[in-house]
Design a protein around this motif. Structure first.
Motif, mmCIF file in Angstrom:
data_model
loop_
_atom_site.group_PDB
_atom_site.id
_atom_site.type_symbol
_atom_site.label_atom_id
_atom_site.label_comp_id
_atom_site.label_asym_id
_atom_site.label_seq_id
_atom_site.Cartn_x
_atom_site.Cartn_y
_atom_site.Cartn_z
ATOM 1 N N ALA A 157 0.827 -1.213 0.000
ATOM 2 C CA ALA A 157 0.000 0.000 0.000
ATOM 3 C C ALA A 157 0.862 1.264 0.000
ATOM 4 O O ALA A 157 2.012 1.241 0.432
ATOM 5 N N PHE A 158 0.284 2.345 -0.490
ATOM 6 C CA PHE A 158 0.984 3.633 -0.456
ATOM 7 C C PHE A 158 0.432 4.492 0.671
ATOM 8 O O PHE A 158 -0.680 4.276 1.157
ATOM 9 N N THR A 159 1.219 5.498 1.073
ATOM 10 C CA THR A 159 0.802 6.422 2.122
ATOM 11 C C THR A 159 0.426 7.773 1.546
ATOM 12 O O THR A 159 -0.615 8.335 1.858
ATOM 13 N N ASN A 160 1.271 8.302 0.662
ATOM 14 C CA ASN A 160 1.037 9.615 0.058
ATOM 15 C C ASN A 160 0.954 9.464 -1.451
ATOM 16 O O ASN A 160 1.947 9.154 -2.111
ATOM 17 N N VAL A 161 -0.215 9.683 -2.035
ATOM 18 C CA VAL A 161 -0.421 9.434 -3.464
ATOM 19 C C VAL A 161 0.385 10.398 -4.335
ATOM 20 O O VAL A 161 0.854 10.022 -5.418
ATOM 21 N N ASP A 162 0.594 11.623 -3.890
ATOM 22 C CA ASP A 162 1.395 12.583 -4.671
ATOM 23 C C ASP A 162 2.802 12.049 -4.899
ATOM 24 O O ASP A 162 3.349 12.116 -6.008
ATOM 25 N N ASP A 163 3.400 11.523 -3.848
ATOM 26 C CA ASP A 163 4.772 11.010 -3.948
ATOM 27 C C ASP A 163 4.855 9.825 -4.895
ATOM 28 O O ASP A 163 5.809 9.701 -5.680
ATOM 29 N N ILE A 164 3.867 8.940 -4.828
ATOM 30 C CA ILE A 164 3.880 7.742 -5.660
ATOM 31 C C ILE A 164 3.745 8.096 -7.130
ATOM 32 O O ILE A 164 4.470 7.584 -7.990
ATOM 33 N N ILE A 165 2.810 8.982 -7.456
ATOM 34 C CA ILE A 165 2.624 9.363 -8.855
ATOM 35 C C ILE A 165 3.865 10.077 -9.373
ATOM 36 O O ILE A 165 4.364 9.774 -10.462
ATOM 37 N N GLY A 166 4.372 11.016 -8.591
ATOM 38 C CA GLY A 166 5.567 11.753 -9.004
ATOM 39 C C GLY A 166 6.741 10.828 -9.244
ATOM 40 O O GLY A 166 7.486 10.973 -10.218
ATOM 41 N N LEU A 168 6.639 7.529 -10.003
ATOM 42 C CA LEU A 168 6.409 6.695 -11.182
ATOM 43 C C LEU A 168 6.606 7.476 -12.479
ATOM 44 O O LEU A 168 7.091 6.939 -13.474
ATOM 45 N N PHE A 169 6.208 8.738 -12.478
ATOM 46 C CA PHE A 169 6.375 9.565 -13.668
ATOM 47 C C PHE A 169 7.844 9.906 -13.905
ATOM 48 O O PHE A 169 8.306 9.972 -15.044
ATOM 49 N N ALA A 170 8.581 10.108 -12.832
ATOM 50 C CA ALA A 170 9.965 10.572 -12.955
ATOM 51 C C ALA A 170 10.958 9.458 -13.250
ATOM 52 O O ALA A 170 11.960 9.675 -13.933
ATOM 53 N N ASN A 171 10.709 8.256 -12.747
ATOM 54 C CA ASN A 171 11.683 7.167 -12.850
ATOM 55 C C ASN A 171 11.286 6.194 -13.957
ATOM 56 O O ASN A 171 10.346 5.416 -13.809
ATOM 57 N N GLN A 172 12.022 6.213 -15.045
ATOM 58 C CA GLN A 172 11.725 5.374 -16.201
ATOM 59 C C GLN A 172 11.853 3.886 -15.896
ATOM 60 O O GLN A 172 11.244 3.044 -16.554
ATOM 61 N N ASN A 173 12.631 3.538 -14.889
ATOM 62 C CA ASN A 173 12.891 2.137 -14.586
ATOM 63 C C ASN A 173 11.771 1.469 -13.793
ATOM 64 O O ASN A 173 11.799 0.255 -13.598
ATOM 65 N N LEU A 174 10.813 2.273 -13.332
ATOM 66 C CA LEU A 174 9.723 1.701 -12.537
ATOM 67 C C LEU A 174 8.643 1.107 -13.436
ATOM 68 O O LEU A 174 8.661 1.255 -14.647
ATOM 69 N N SER A 239 10.702 10.881 -19.310
ATOM 70 C CA SER A 239 10.282 11.211 -17.946
ATOM 71 C C SER A 239 10.097 12.717 -17.755
ATOM 72 O O SER A 239 9.199 13.150 -17.026
ATOM 73 N N ALA A 240 10.943 13.536 -18.414
ATOM 74 C CA ALA A 240 10.815 14.992 -18.296
ATOM 75 C C ALA A 240 9.480 15.460 -18.878
ATOM 76 O O ALA A 240 8.837 16.370 -18.337
ATOM 77 N N PHE A 241 9.068 14.823 -19.956
ATOM 78 C CA PHE A 241 7.780 15.144 -20.593
ATOM 79 C C PHE A 241 6.632 14.827 -19.637
ATOM 80 O O PHE A 241 5.710 15.623 -19.459
ATOM 81 N N ARG A 242 6.706 13.655 -19.005
ATOM 82 C CA ARG A 242 5.658 13.270 -18.047
ATOM 83 C C ARG A 242 5.632 14.216 -16.860
ATOM 84 O O ARG A 242 4.556 14.632 -16.395
ATOM 85 N N MET A 243 6.798 14.577 -16.373
ATOM 86 C CA MET A 243 6.863 15.444 -15.197
ATOM 87 C C MET A 243 6.323 16.836 -15.478
ATOM 88 O O MET A 243 5.757 17.483 -14.595
ATOM 89 N N LYS A 244 6.492 17.293 -16.702
ATOM 90 C CA LYS A 244 5.928 18.593 -17.072
ATOM 91 C C LYS A 244 4.409 18.578 -16.889
ATOM 92 O O LYS A 244 3.828 19.524 -16.341
ATOM 93 N N HIS A 245 3.797 17.488 -17.303
ATOM 94 C CA HIS A 245 2.337 17.390 -17.163
ATOM 95 C C HIS A 245 1.929 17.134 -15.714
ATOM 96 O O HIS A 245 0.866 17.596 -15.275
ATOM 97 N N TRP A 246 2.762 16.426 -14.963
ATOM 98 C CA TRP A 246 2.471 16.204 -13.551
ATOM 99 C C TRP A 246 2.495 17.524 -12.792
ATOM 100 O O TRP A 246 1.660 17.769 -11.922
ATOM 101 N N GLU A 247 3.416 18.411 -13.142
ATOM 102 C CA GLU A 247 3.485 19.722 -12.500
ATOM 103 C C GLU A 247 2.243 20.553 -12.812
ATOM 104 O O GLU A 247 1.736 21.288 -11.955
ATOM 105 N N ILE A 248 1.740 20.400 -14.032
ATOM 106 C CA ILE A 248 0.498 21.094 -14.402
ATOM 107 C C ILE A 248 -0.661 20.566 -13.565
ATOM 108 O O ILE A 248 -1.488 21.329 -13.052
ATOM 109 N N ILE A 249 -0.715 19.243 -13.405
ATOM 110 C CA ILE A 249 -1.775 18.610 -12.614
ATOM 111 C C ILE A 249 -1.744 19.095 -11.169
ATOM 112 O O ILE A 249 -2.779 19.421 -10.580
ATOM 113 N N LEU A 250 -0.538 19.178 -10.597
ATOM 114 C CA LEU A 250 -0.402 19.606 -9.204
ATOM 115 C C LEU A 250 -0.840 21.052 -8.994
ATOM 116 O O LEU A 250 -1.276 21.427 -7.901
ATOM 117 N N LYS A 251 -0.709 21.859 -10.026
ATOM 118 C CA LYS A 251 -1.089 23.272 -9.918
ATOM 119 C C LYS A 251 -2.591 23.478 -10.020
ATOM 120 O O LYS A 251 -3.105 24.555 -9.700
#
Length: 346
Positions: A157-166, A168-174, A239-251
């Motif tokens: 199980a996860f504790t903080n969903v923001d951390d998990i999504i971030g 997974l988006f940032a680490n290509q090896n996951l 991963s940089a492309f995904r993170m750009k959209h994740w930052e938009i989502i967080l805002k």
């Protein structure tokens, strides 16, 4: 049930998980009324007098309660002497992440625990892997629901969903399967609707799950516009492309932000007050084991009866435990004995 018996049940359970027989046994199918309709559920009846009732909550997989791995879990629990109710959660099985997931789990617990022929004592225990483990913890933070639960086992199980999504988006090896499910649910908050793109993501997830030789994605991918194909490839490999959209989502504010907040177990910790078993794989490539470690520390600090087992014998939210090293088996036996002892209806 005494501690020695619980250890025996734990050993029996782990041995049962080694069984490769994925055949669905002769189970009774029931309907569980929820606020949005009905869920079908499989009712596994033990051959001896029931030791208690366990509700198993399937993870993000299209076959849900009839995933071959989950059938083995349900059969193993039933062979121990427990009544097992395993609902098919349509929203979860369709990869839809929403607050309805939590409501469906709550409604299921209320209904099952309220049926004397299924749960004579009016209480159940919960066994839930992965994403559903976190949802079940959130559901159990509701006092009305907690009163119906003996104990809860959450695997990976996860504790903080923001951390998990971030992460997974940032680490290509996951894990790509988990990443694509999150993209399917949260990318619309960044780019809006794009039926062709999201169909490609959904087909990629299904191909990953079923391991088709002739994949579902290819015919659709070949017909996509070049811009959509390029976007899809960037989502997969950049991963940089995904993170750009994740930052938009967080805002984003409003409902978008509220959903992310509502899916984080962290925000419910102070309302959790029942025996909890947390199991996590050391090599989990979706949710780091540190998530369960952090949750365990917080719960223990609050005085919650909580047991933690971090093991190399499983991967993410897995329900199949390998005996590749006997050194860790005693730790697993001890952990599950905690769950079976608490799940026993006295």
């Amino acid at each position: 049930m005494n501690q020695l018996t619980a250890w025996g049940k734990s050993i029996q359970f782990l041995l049962g998980l080694q069984n490769q027989d994925e055949t669905l046994p002769d189970v009774k199918e029931i309907q569980i009324p929820i606020r949005n309709g009905n869920l079908r559920a499989d009712w596994y009846t033990p051959k001896t007098k029931s030791l208690g009732t366990i509700v198993t909550i399937n993870g993000l997989a299209p076959l849900g309660n009839r995933d071959p791995r989950f059938i083995i879990v349900n059969k193993s629990l039933s062979k121990l002497g427990y009544t097992v109710i395993s609902p098919f959660f349509e929203e979860i099985c369709d990869y839809k992440i929403s607050l309805r997931n939590i409501d469906d789990i709550k409604d299921s617990i209320l209904y099952i625990s309220g049926k004397k022929e299924i749960s004579p004592t009016g209480k159940v225990s919960i066994f839930a892997p992965s994403f559903s483990g976190s949802l079940s913890l959130i559901a159990a933070s509701d006092k009305q629901i907690a009163e119906r639960i003996n104990t809860l086992c959450a695997i990976g199980a996860f504790t903080n969903v923001d951390d998990i999504i971030g992460n997974l988006f940032a680490n290509q090896n996951l894990d790509e399967y988990g990443r694509m499910i999150l993209l399917l649910n949260f990318l619309p908050l960044s780019i809006g609707e794009n039926k062709s793109l999201f169909k490609a993501i959904k087909l990629a997830i299904l191909d990953n799950y079923y391991k088709y030789k002739n994949n579902l994605l290819e015919p659709h991918y070949s017909k996509m516009k070049k811009a959509d194909r390029d976007f899809f490839e960037n989502l997969k490999y950049d991963s940089a492309f995904r993170m750009k959209h994740w930052e938009i989502i967080l805002k984003k504010g409003g409902k978008n932000r509220n959903l992310l907040t509502a899916l984080s177990v962290t925000n419910y910790i102070h309302s959790l007050n029942l025996p909890i078993l947390l199991i996590h794989g050391t090599t989990d490539d979706v949710v780091p084991a540190n998530e369960s470690l952090l949750l365990h520390q917080k719960l223990v600090a609050l005085g919650v009866e909580c047991k933690l087992c971090i093991t190399s014998l499983i991967s993410h939210g897995d329900t199949g435990f390998s005996f590749k090293t006997l050194l860790e088996v005693p730790k697993l036996i001890s952990s599950f004995s905690f769950f079976f002892l608490k799940a026993y209806d006295r």
